[in-house]
Enzyme design. Sequence first.
Site, PDB file in Angstrom:
ATOM      1  N   ARG A 146       0.790  -1.234   0.000  1.00  0.00           N
ATOM      2  CA  ARG A 146       0.000   0.000   0.000  1.00  0.00           C
ATOM      3  C   ARG A 146       0.821   1.283   0.000  1.00  0.00           C
ATOM      4  O   ARG A 146       1.885   1.341   0.618  1.00  0.00           O
ATOM      5  CB  ARG A 146      -0.936   0.006   1.215  1.00  0.00           C
ATOM      6  CG  ARG A 146      -2.001  -1.067   1.120  1.00  0.00           C
ATOM      7  CD  ARG A 146      -2.914  -1.106   2.343  1.00  0.00           C
ATOM      8  NE  ARG A 146      -3.970  -2.090   2.128  1.00  0.00           N
ATOM      9  CZ  ARG A 146      -3.801  -3.407   2.280  1.00  0.00           C
ATOM     10  NH1 ARG A 146      -2.653  -3.902   2.682  1.00  0.00           N
ATOM     11  NH2 ARG A 146      -4.804  -4.239   2.033  1.00  0.00           N
ATOM     12  N   HIS A 183      -0.783  -2.652  -4.562  1.00  0.00           N
ATOM     13  CA  HIS A 183      -0.237  -3.582  -5.563  1.00  0.00           C
ATOM     14  C   HIS A 183      -0.252  -3.047  -6.996  1.00  0.00           C
ATOM     15  O   HIS A 183      -0.578  -3.773  -7.941  1.00  0.00           O
ATOM     16  CB  HIS A 183      -0.999  -4.913  -5.507  1.00  0.00           C
ATOM     17  CG  HIS A 183      -0.781  -5.702  -4.250  1.00  0.00           C
ATOM     18  ND1 HIS A 183       0.372  -5.651  -3.513  1.00  0.00           N
ATOM     19  CD2 HIS A 183      -1.589  -6.604  -3.605  1.00  0.00           C
ATOM     20  CE1 HIS A 183       0.282  -6.469  -2.466  1.00  0.00           C
ATOM     21  NE2 HIS A 183      -0.902  -7.046  -2.492  1.00  0.00           N
ATOM     22  N   HIS A 216       2.841 -12.734  -5.787  1.00  0.00           N
ATOM     23  CA  HIS A 216       1.737 -12.903  -4.851  1.00  0.00           C
ATOM     24  C   HIS A 216       1.179 -14.329  -4.876  1.00  0.00           C
ATOM     25  O   HIS A 216      -0.038 -14.538  -4.848  1.00  0.00           O
ATOM     26  CB  HIS A 216       0.645 -11.878  -5.175  1.00  0.00           C
ATOM     27  CG  HIS A 216      -0.184 -11.458  -4.020  1.00  0.00           C
ATOM     28  ND1 HIS A 216      -1.121 -12.288  -3.438  1.00  0.00           N
ATOM     29  CD2 HIS A 216      -0.229 -10.302  -3.326  1.00  0.00           C
ATOM     30  CE1 HIS A 216      -1.713 -11.638  -2.453  1.00  0.00           C
ATOM     31  NE2 HIS A 216      -1.189 -10.437  -2.352  1.00  0.00           N
ATOM     32  N   TYR A 236      -0.063 -17.767  -3.499  1.00  0.00           N
ATOM     33  CA  TYR A 236      -0.619 -18.298  -2.251  1.00  0.00           C
ATOM     34  C   TYR A 236      -0.214 -19.769  -2.172  1.00  0.00           C
ATOM     35  O   TYR A 236      -0.599 -20.572  -3.030  1.00  0.00           O
ATOM     36  CB  TYR A 236      -2.148 -18.241  -2.260  1.00  0.00           C
ATOM     37  CG  TYR A 236      -2.765 -16.871  -2.184  1.00  0.00           C
ATOM     38  CD1 TYR A 236      -2.811 -16.038  -3.308  1.00  0.00           C
ATOM     39  CD2 TYR A 236      -3.347 -16.411  -1.004  1.00  0.00           C
ATOM     40  CE1 TYR A 236      -3.420 -14.789  -3.248  1.00  0.00           C
ATOM     41  CE2 TYR A 236      -3.970 -15.165  -0.938  1.00  0.00           C
ATOM     42  CZ  TYR A 236      -3.997 -14.359  -2.064  1.00  0.00           C
ATOM     43  OH  TYR A 236      -4.608 -13.131  -2.002  1.00  0.00           O
ATOM     44  N   ASP A 260      -1.245 -10.410   8.373  1.00  0.00           N
ATOM     45  CA  ASP A 260      -1.111  -9.649   7.131  1.00  0.00           C
ATOM     46  C   ASP A 260      -0.215  -8.460   7.463  1.00  0.00           C
ATOM     47  O   ASP A 260      -0.649  -7.316   7.459  1.00  0.00           O
ATOM     48  CB  ASP A 260      -2.503  -9.193   6.633  1.00  0.00           C
ATOM     49  CG  ASP A 260      -2.435  -8.530   5.270  1.00  0.00           C
ATOM     50  OD1 ASP A 260      -1.354  -8.549   4.648  1.00  0.00           O
ATOM     51  OD2 ASP A 260      -3.468  -7.995   4.829  1.00  0.00           O
ATOM     52  N   GLN A 269       6.069  -9.887   3.673  1.00  0.00           N
ATOM     53  CA  GLN A 269       4.666  -9.815   4.083  1.00  0.00           C
ATOM     54  C   GLN A 269       4.184 -11.250   4.219  1.00  0.00           C
ATOM     55  O   GLN A 269       4.125 -11.984   3.233  1.00  0.00           O
ATOM     56  CB  GLN A 269       3.839  -9.077   3.018  1.00  0.00           C
ATOM     57  CG  GLN A 269       2.406  -8.788   3.409  1.00  0.00           C
ATOM     58  CD  GLN A 269       2.249  -7.469   4.174  1.00  0.00           C
ATOM     59  OE1 GLN A 269       3.180  -6.663   4.267  1.00  0.00           O
ATOM     60  NE2 GLN A 269       1.087  -7.232   4.734  1.00  0.00           N
ATOM     61  N   GLU A 293       5.468 -12.524   0.622  1.00  0.00           N
ATOM     62  CA  GLU A 293       5.797 -11.525  -0.388  1.00  0.00           C
ATOM     63  C   GLU A 293       7.026 -10.726   0.051  1.00  0.00           C
ATOM     64  O   GLU A 293       6.960  -9.971   1.022  1.00  0.00           O
ATOM     65  CB  GLU A 293       4.617 -10.565  -0.562  1.00  0.00           C
ATOM     66  CG  GLU A 293       3.319 -11.235  -0.945  1.00  0.00           C
ATOM     67  CD  GLU A 293       2.112 -10.435  -0.479  1.00  0.00           C
ATOM     68  OE1 GLU A 293       1.913  -9.320  -0.963  1.00  0.00           O
ATOM     69  OE2 GLU A 293       1.379 -10.930   0.385  1.00  0.00           O
TER      70      GLU A 293
HETATM   71  C1  BGC Z   1      -1.958  -7.581   1.351  1.00  0.00           C
HETATM   72  C2  BGC Z   1      -3.387  -7.749   1.809  1.00  0.00           C
HETATM   73  C3  BGC Z   1      -4.283  -7.685   0.614  1.00  0.00           C
HETATM   74  C4  BGC Z   1      -3.882  -8.760  -0.349  1.00  0.00           C
HETATM   75  C5  BGC Z   1      -4.693  -8.668  -1.619  1.00  0.00           C
HETATM   76  C6  BGC Z   1      -1.648  -8.694   0.414  1.00  0.00           C
HETATM   77  O1  BGC Z   1      -0.353  -8.538  -0.053  1.00  0.00           O
HETATM   78  O2  BGC Z   1      -1.049  -7.549   2.404  1.00  0.00           O
HETATM   79  O3  BGC Z   1      -3.718  -6.765   2.745  1.00  0.00           O
HETATM   80  O4  BGC Z   1      -5.621  -7.803   0.957  1.00  0.00           O
HETATM   81  O5  BGC Z   1      -2.535  -8.640  -0.677  1.00  0.00           O
HETATM   82  O6  BGC Z   1      -5.024  -9.901  -2.101  1.00  0.00           O
END
Ligand code: BGC
Length: 349
Positions: A82, A107, A177, A179, A249, A286, A314
Site C-alpha cells: 500500500r 499492488h 503474490h 498463495y 497480514d 509480508q 511476499e
Molecule cells: C496484502 C493484503 C491484501 C492482499 C490482496 C496482500 O499482499 O497484504 O492486505 O488484501 O494482498 O489480495
Amino acid sequence: MIQVSKQEFGTTIQGTEVFLYTLTNKNKMSVSVSTFGGTIVSVKVPDRDGILIDVVLGYDDLASYETQDKYIGALIGRCGNRIAKGQFKLNGKKYQLYCNDGNNHLHGGKIGFDKKVWDAETTETGLKLTYISPDGEEGYPGTLTVHVTYTLSDDNRLSIDYVATSDADTVCNLTNHTYFNLSGYDSGTIVDQKIQLFADCYTVADQESLPNGEIVSVENTPLDLRQPTRIGDNIDSSFEQIQFAGGFDHNWAINDYDGTLKQAAWAYAESSGITLIAATTLPGIQFYSGNYLDGASAGKKGATIYKRCGFCLESQYFPNALENPNFLQPVLEKGKVYHAETTYQFGIK
Ligand code: BGC
C-alpha cells in the site's frame, strides 16, 4: 537439466494471445507460469511419498485470471502493497496514483503488472519475462523496463530474479503474490501448517494496514514467529495488530538485512511432509494468511478458494515506505538498476 515447454493458455478479452510455460526438473518438480500477469499457475512438488502435489492456489483458465482481484500467483508492480492515499512526493513533485483499496493504492493500482501480458523468452534453466510500463501508467513517472526471470534448479528451488530500469526517477517495489498451501491447493485451510519467520521486528500498521513508521520487537506478541508455529494458533488473537488485519497480514523486517540473500521464512505441512524456505535480498516479508479470500470464485478443478486456504510470503520494501522516511525507500533513480532476488526452496521433512 531443466526442460521448458510452452502451450497456449487462451486469448485475453483484448485479443492478446497468452501462453503457459512449464519448467520441469529432474525430480519431475514443475512450475507453470502464464504470460498473463507473469502468474505462477502451478508448482508441483513431491510429497514425502514421492507423489506430486500442486502447492499453489490458482485457476484452470485465463478468463478467471483476468477477472480475479486477489492477485493469485501474479507478479506485482510497480509498487507492491500500500501507498497511503496513493500519494507520494519525488524530487519535490507530488504524484497521485489510483486508489484501488479504499483510500489507498494497493499492488500497483487499477491495472497493475498482474493484469499485463508479458513478453517471454526461454533460458537454459527457466523463463525470462519482460514488461515495459509506459511513463505515467497508473500515475507513476518514467518508463519502467522490467525483466523477471523464473529459474528452477534440480534441487527443487524456484528463484525469481527482478531487474528494472527507468528513464526517470520512479518508485519500484516488485514482488510475487503466490498463495501457498503445502498440503495441496484443494486441501482446506492452512491453519494447521507451520510457519517460522526469521524476523525479530515487524512494522506496526493501522486499521487500513498502513505502516506508521514504527519498527518494533515481536517479543511477547502473536507476531513472534521466530520458532516454528502452527499458523492457526494466534491467527484470531485479540492482539490489536491481528484484529486490524483479520489475521496475519503484516510486514516483518528480515534479520541481518544487507542486500544479500537471507532466509526469511520456513513453512511446513505435516500431512504432506513438504517444507518451504523463502529467502530474499529485500528487507521485508509480508506474511499474509489469506484472510480476504472469500470463496467467490472456483479455483483449479473447481476447488473453492475460501478464507485462509493459502498463505503468501511476499518479499518487499516495507509497505507505505514513501510516507515513512525511516524505511528504506523503494525509489529507482534514472540510470540505476533495481535488482532483487527471492527464492522458494522446497523439501521434505
Ligand atoms: C496484502 C493484503 C491484501 C492482499 C490482496 C496482500 O499482499 O497484504 O492486505 O488484501 O494482498 O489480495
